[in-house]
Design a protein around this motif. Structure first.
Motif, PDB file in Angstrom:
ATOM      1  N   SER B  43       0.868  -1.187  -0.014  1.00 32.86           N
ATOM      2  CA  SER B  43      -0.138  -0.043   0.114  1.00 32.86           C
ATOM      3  C   SER B  43       0.765   1.231  -0.180  1.00 32.86           C
ATOM      4  O   SER B  43       0.566   2.267  -0.639  1.00 32.86           O
ATOM      5  CB  SER B  43      -1.040   0.203   1.199  1.00 32.86           C
ATOM      6  OG  SER B  43      -1.795  -1.385   1.342  1.00 32.86           O
ATOM      7  N   ASP B 170      -6.068  -0.569  -4.266  1.00 29.24           N
ATOM      8  CA  ASP B 170      -5.355  -1.500  -3.263  1.00 29.24           C
ATOM      9  C   ASP B 170      -6.324  -2.254  -2.690  1.00 29.24           C
ATOM     10  O   ASP B 170      -7.367  -2.058  -1.931  1.00 29.24           O
ATOM     11  CB  ASP B 170      -5.085  -0.253  -2.232  1.00 29.24           C
ATOM     12  CG  ASP B 170      -4.246  -0.722  -0.957  1.00 29.24           C
ATOM     13  OD1 ASP B 170      -4.014  -2.051  -0.920  1.00 29.24           O
ATOM     14  OD2 ASP B 170      -3.841   0.070  -0.312  1.00 29.24           O
ATOM     15  N   GLU B 171      -6.126  -3.615  -2.993  1.00 28.00           N
ATOM     16  CA  GLU B 171      -7.051  -4.436  -2.614  1.00 28.00           C
ATOM     17  C   GLU B 171      -8.429  -4.275  -3.087  1.00 28.00           C
ATOM     18  O   GLU B 171      -9.435  -4.299  -1.837  1.00 28.00           O
ATOM     19  CB  GLU B 171      -6.701  -5.010  -1.096  1.00 28.00           C
ATOM     20  CG  GLU B 171      -5.115  -5.237  -0.756  1.00 28.00           C
ATOM     21  CD  GLU B 171      -5.236  -5.825   0.901  1.00 28.00           C
ATOM     22  OE1 GLU B 171      -6.218  -6.636   0.897  1.00 28.00           O
ATOM     23  OE2 GLU B 171      -4.195  -5.630   1.187  1.00 28.00           O
TER      24      GLU B 171
HETATM   25 MG   LIG Z   1      -2.030  -2.601   2.257  1.00 33.33          MG
END
Ligand SMILES: [Mg+2]
Ligand SMILES: Nc1ncnc2c1ncn2[C@@H]1O[C@H](COP(=O)(O)OP(=O)(O)OP(=O)(O)O)[C@@H](O)[C@H]1O
Lengths: 284, 249
Positions: B43, B170-171
């Motif tokens: 991240s 991000d995910e």
């Molecule tokens: Mg992360």
């Protein structure tokens, strides 16, 4: 001793909590009931639409109602923009260091300062130093200053409750910091800010000491024509007729209190309705 | 030509070094996946690209990041321009508590783009994320009433009016069920024609399915970077192999 089962503990705690709530409610309800019971008889068209007569023992209280409206409006007009912008600065821009913590502490403490101190401050600054004289302007500004801490604190809390992720999304979309505050943070904080305004209105309408030296007239049956005029105000009028005027009917006093209560409730319910509508629109 | 290049990138949170000597090149109109165990800096690296790390106090960066030939950390970099170019999709779907329409139109409001075309732009944006058919009659319902998958699509649609070239994700599927995940993956394939996508994922199957290139990170280092197929079949480094075969992480 045998340990109580969770179920019973739960019941006891629940009863205690309910009892505490009930105890807190009782005085409020009693006050309202007593005022209504004793004051309702005095309320009639004449009482609401004419000026006092016969050494304030008869007639109505319209000048005081008008005066209180002027003062509340003035206090809101001065305090809300300043308070909201100060809170935005403190919450969104100021570095989180000892100085901002100190300022915050000072603001919280200011909210607890006795209102007569604000009255004397207003007398010194607005009435005498700035030469506004005893006037709506001086009174409204004094009330505004008294209420700034409340507005700032409520607004800060409202701003802090806006999820950080909203700010991140907005910034990640290329919004500037100010755009983020204006388009995302503030709209989501408005219900909380309105709560602060409600508190301000109630206090501005109800306090006597801050207006005593700065604006309130004992007896002034006309209506103001400029912000430099004095006005009568409901709490001051109530104080005057209760302490300065012998042989006045009980119902006139309670009637005045009832009107004051009604004015505060009326103005507040408008704000509360606005707040409820905004809340319904914005849920997360 | 690479669209994102990092050169000897180091990032520190105060005294803690979260990224170490990252050298990475992302190709345009490709999907690049970043994988690695929790806390390895995925991240953090993603947020380097749109400078969202600037919001965190005490972050320090060394090295160079170049996006579309511009030095991202140059003092004169226009942050607003950068963030318009590099859009971000977050882990949890995070539409504003506004209507579907207002969410998509947010970028227009912010960037003062053509107001007359607002309906058109909203429609086009929703079409790009294949949400138009579902929502064309519900444009004024609150976005938070949508399913999570629809919310995540809406968050991608919200980026469209700003016209980014790069999408950082991000995910993006971690809050979604497997079927929704699959549908978002299909969407990414379709978006690839027009956008460069960098996706962080915990899910190795997902990386293998969607990405063209994959980077494996460990403790702030980019251990290995290459074609996805190569990383998953014949990794060059032992640590990559161990992670992929599930020996740690
Ligand atoms: Mg992360
Ligand atoms: N704001 C911060 N301040 C200090 N340290 C941080 C901060 N954010 C992240 N870190 C640390 O930096 C390292 C990398 O964090 P990062 O969030 O980039 O990991 P990640 O690979 O995305 O992990 P995950 O898979 O759990 O999302 C972690 O060790 C984390 O504790």
């Amino acid at each position: 001793m045998k340990k109580l089962s969770p179920k019973i503990t739960q019941k006891i705690v629940f009863s205690l909590l309910s009892l505490a709530t009930l105890l807190a409610m009782v005085p409020v309800v009693l006050i309202v009931l007593i005022i209504i019971k004793n004051g309702l008889g005095a309320i009639n068209w004449e009482f609401l639409t004419t000026a006092p007569r016969n050494g304030m023992r008869e007639g109505g209280i319209l000048p005081a109602i008008v005066g209180t409206f002027c003062l509340v409006t003035g206090a809101v007009v001065f305090a809300v923009p300043v308070g909201v912008f100060a809170a935005i600065y403190l919450n969104e821009y100021a570095k989180k260091n000892w100085l901002t913590r100190l300022i915050r502490l000072a603001i919280i403490n200011l909210a607890g300062v006795s209102s007569v101190v604000y009255g004397l401050f207003g007398l010194g600054l607005f009435v005498i130093f700035l030469k506004f004289g005893a006037s709506i302007l001086a009174g409204a500004m004094t009330l505004a200053i008294m209420n700034l801490p409340v507005i700032i604190t409520a607004t800060r809390e409202a701003l802090a409750n806006v999820p950080q992720s909203f700010r991140e999304v907005s910034l990640s979309l290329g919004a500037s910091k100010w755009q983020t505050i204006w388009h995302v943070v503030l709209p989501n904080a408005i219900p909380g800010i309105l709560t602060g305004i409600i508190l301000e209105i109630s206090r501005a309408a109800g306090e006597t000491a801050p207006i005593l030296f700065t604006v309130a007239a004992f007896y002034l049956p006309g209506f103001p024509t400029s912000v430099f005029d004095q006005v009568m105000a409901l709490p001051m009028h109530l104080y005057a007729i209760s302490t300065q005027i012998p042989n006045i009917g009980l119902d006139v006093r309670y009637g005045t209190a009832l009107v004051l209560l009604g004015v505060v409730l009326g103005v507040n319910s408008v704000v509360i309705i606005i707040r409820a509508r905004l809340r319904r629109r914005q849920k997360w | 030509m690479s669209i994102i290049i990092t050169k000897d990138l180091n990032l520190y949170y105060g005294n803690f070094q979260a990224l170490r000597e990252i050298n990475l090149e992302v190709q345009p109109n490709k999907i690049t996946a970043l994988i690695g165990p929790s806390g390895c800096g995925k991240s953090t690296l993603l947020r380097v690209f749109n400078r969202m790390n600037d919001l965190i106090e005490g972050v320090r960066i060394e090295g160079k990041v170049i996006i579309e030939d511009e030095d991202v950390y140059h003092p004169k970099t226009d942050l607003i321009k950068l963030r318009k170019k590099v859009g971000m999709v977050f882990q949890r779907p995070n539409p504003f508590p506004l209507s579907v329409f207002e969410n998509v139109a947010f970028g227009l409001k912010i960037h003062g783009l053509s107001r007359e075309r607002i309906n058109e732009v909203v429609e086009e944006s929703l079409k790009r994320v294949m949400l138009w058919d579902d929502l064309k009659d519900k444009l004024h319902t609150p976005a938070l009433k949508l399913s999570l998958e629809q919310q995540q699509r809406l968050c991608i649609a919200r980026l469209m009016p700003v016209k980014p070239d790069i999408l950082l994700m991000d995910e993006p599927c971690s809050a979604l069920d497997p079927i929704a995940t699959q549908r978002i993956e299909e969407l990414m394939h379709w978006l690839k024609q027009n956008y460069t996508i960098v996706i962080v994922t915990h899910n190795m199957q997902q990386a293998a399915r969607v990405s063209d290139e994959t980077g494996f990170m460990l403790l702030g280092e980019l251990v290995e970077f290459g074609m996805t197929e190569q990383i998953f079949t014949t990794p060059a480094k032992r640590r990559t192999e161990e992670y992929i075969t599930g020996r740690f992480g």
